[in-house]
Design a protein around this motif. Structure first.
Motif, short mmCIF file in Angstrom:
data_model
loop_
_atom_site.label_atom_id
_atom_site.label_comp_id
_atom_site.label_asym_id
_atom_site.label_seq_id
_atom_site.Cartn_x
_atom_site.Cartn_y
_atom_site.Cartn_z
N ALA A 1 -5.62 8.12 -2.86
CA ALA A 1 -6.51 7.93 -4.00
C ALA A 1 -7.86 8.59 -3.74
CB ALA A 1 -6.72 6.43 -4.25
N ASP A 2 -8.54 8.86 -4.84
CA ASP A 2 -9.94 9.27 -4.80
C ASP A 2 -10.64 8.45 -5.88
OD1 ASP A 2 -9.52 10.62 -7.29
OD2 ASP A 2 -8.96 12.45 -6.22
N ASP A 3 -11.85 8.84 -6.27
CA ASP A 3 -12.61 8.05 -7.24
C ASP A 3 -11.99 8.05 -8.63
OD1 ASP A 3 -14.42 7.36 -5.32
OD2 ASP A 3 -15.87 8.92 -5.86
N ARG A 4 -11.12 9.00 -8.93
CA ARG A 4 -10.59 9.13 -10.29
C ARG A 4 -9.08 8.93 -10.41
NH1 ARG A 4 -10.94 14.32 -14.18
NH2 ARG A 4 -10.01 13.34 -15.99
N PHE A 5 -8.33 9.30 -9.37
CA PHE A 5 -6.87 9.24 -9.45
C PHE A 5 -6.25 8.48 -8.30
CE2 PHE A 5 -7.76 12.99 -12.04
CZ PHE A 5 -6.95 12.75 -13.14
N VAL A 6 -5.15 7.80 -8.60
CA VAL A 6 -4.29 7.18 -7.60
C VAL A 6 -2.96 7.93 -7.69
CG1 VAL A 6 -3.11 5.07 -6.89
CG2 VAL A 6 -5.42 4.94 -7.87
N ARG A 7 -2.46 8.36 -6.53
CA ARG A 7 -1.20 9.12 -6.48
C ARG A 7 -0.20 8.34 -5.64
NH1 ARG A 7 -5.57 11.85 -5.94
NH2 ARG A 7 -6.04 13.63 -7.27
N ALA A 8 0.89 7.89 -6.28
CA ALA A 8 1.93 7.16 -5.56
C ALA A 8 3.19 8.03 -5.56
CB ALA A 8 2.21 5.82 -6.24
N ARG A 9 3.57 8.50 -4.39
CA ARG A 9 4.78 9.30 -4.28
C ARG A 9 5.88 8.41 -3.72
NH1 ARG A 9 8.56 11.83 -1.91
NH2 ARG A 9 9.30 13.86 -2.58
N THR A 10 6.94 8.27 -4.49
CA THR A 10 8.08 7.46 -4.10
C THR A 10 9.27 8.37 -3.89
OG1 THR A 10 7.25 5.57 -5.36
CG2 THR A 10 9.59 5.54 -4.79
N GLY A 11 9.96 8.21 -2.78
CA GLY A 11 11.13 9.02 -2.51
C GLY A 11 11.48 9.04 -1.04
N VAL A 12 12.56 9.74 -0.76
CA VAL A 12 13.02 9.94 0.61
C VAL A 12 13.16 11.43 0.82
CG1 VAL A 12 14.86 9.46 2.27
CG2 VAL A 12 14.22 7.72 0.58
N GLY A 13 12.45 11.94 1.81
CA GLY A 13 12.50 13.38 2.07
C GLY A 13 12.01 14.16 0.85
N PRO A 14 12.72 15.23 0.48
CA PRO A 14 12.28 16.04 -0.64
C PRO A 14 12.65 15.45 -2.01
CG PRO A 14 14.27 16.96 0.29
CD PRO A 14 13.88 15.80 1.17
N VAL A 15 13.44 14.37 -2.03
CA VAL A 15 13.87 13.77 -3.29
C VAL A 15 12.93 12.62 -3.63
CG1 VAL A 15 15.74 12.60 -4.51
CG2 VAL A 15 16.26 14.38 -2.82
N GLY A 16 12.23 12.73 -4.75
CA GLY A 16 11.32 11.68 -5.15
C GLY A 16 10.52 12.09 -6.36
N PHE A 17 9.52 11.31 -6.68
CA PHE A 17 8.67 11.61 -7.83
C PHE A 17 7.26 11.12 -7.56
CE2 PHE A 17 10.54 7.48 -8.59
CZ PHE A 17 9.47 6.72 -9.00
N LEU A 18 6.31 11.66 -8.30
CA LEU A 18 4.90 11.30 -8.19
C LEU A 18 4.51 10.45 -9.39
CD1 LEU A 18 2.10 11.65 -6.82
CD2 LEU A 18 1.79 13.65 -8.30
N ASP A 19 3.93 9.30 -9.14
CA ASP A 19 3.35 8.46 -10.18
C ASP A 19 1.84 8.72 -10.11
OD1 ASP A 19 2.61 6.52 -12.00
OD2 ASP A 19 3.38 4.83 -10.85
N LEU A 20 1.36 9.61 -10.97
CA LEU A 20 -0.06 9.98 -11.01
C LEU A 20 -0.77 9.06 -12.00
CD1 LEU A 20 -2.35 11.93 -10.24
CD2 LEU A 20 -1.65 13.33 -12.20
N MET A 21 -1.78 8.34 -11.51
CA MET A 21 -2.49 7.37 -12.34
C MET A 21 -3.98 7.69 -12.36
SD MET A 21 -0.46 4.07 -10.85
CE MET A 21 -0.20 4.83 -9.24
N GLU A 22 -4.52 7.77 -13.54
CA GLU A 22 -5.96 7.98 -13.70
C GLU A 22 -6.65 6.63 -13.85
OE1 GLU A 22 -9.20 10.37 -16.47
OE2 GLU A 22 -7.09 10.33 -17.08
#
Length: 139
Positions: A38-59
């Motif tokens: 996270a930073d002051d504006r965004f939270v980035r949650a990456r869920t997955g195993v190895g190269p398979v996964g997705f990013l939950d980008l939250m402002e």
């Protein structure tokens, strides 16, 4: 969309409950297969195993920490390619000087039809209910 609500009352001061539920990297420790930055504006949650996964980008669209005995509220708008919706974390005074924590979320997966909202709602309530319990017990 699948909206759910989780509430907990804990024997913590408001500011400590707030610190625990908004310490973003800790969310990655309590949600399986997830890493959170996270930073002051965004939270980035990456869920997955190895190269398979997705990013939950939250402002972070609302950031109002508790002050002078009043509660606090944070709102996150999901801006990712897969996960859409919003989440709100609220900390407010509860009975007996305890903190009341409310986690409200409305989540949608871009490629999942609304037919699955009930399953998504139940899964979200279970997964994030357990995560909230662990966040609030954190020392």
């Amino acid at each position: 969309m699948a909206e759910f609500l989780i509430e907990r009352t804990v024997p913590l001061p408001l500011d400590e409950a707030w610190r625990r539920v908004t310490h973003w990297p800790r969310h990655g420790e309590v949600v399986p297969f997830t890493r959170v930055t996270a930073d002051d504006r965004f939270v980035r949650a990456r869920t997955g195993v190895g190269p398979v996964g997705f990013l939950d980008l939250m402002e972070i669209t609302v950031w109002d920490p508790p002050a002078a005995g009043a509660g606090g509220r944070c709102r996150l708008e999901k801006r990712g390619r897969v996960v859409l919706g919003w989440a709100e974390l609220e900390v407010r005074p509860g009975p007996g000087g305890r903190a009341r924590v409310v986690w409200r979320e409305d989540v949608r997966l871009r490629f999942l039809p609304g037919l699955f909202d009930g399953v998504l709602r139940a899964a979200g309530r279970h997964l994030f209910g357990r995560a909230l319990n662990r966040l609030l017990r954190w020392e």
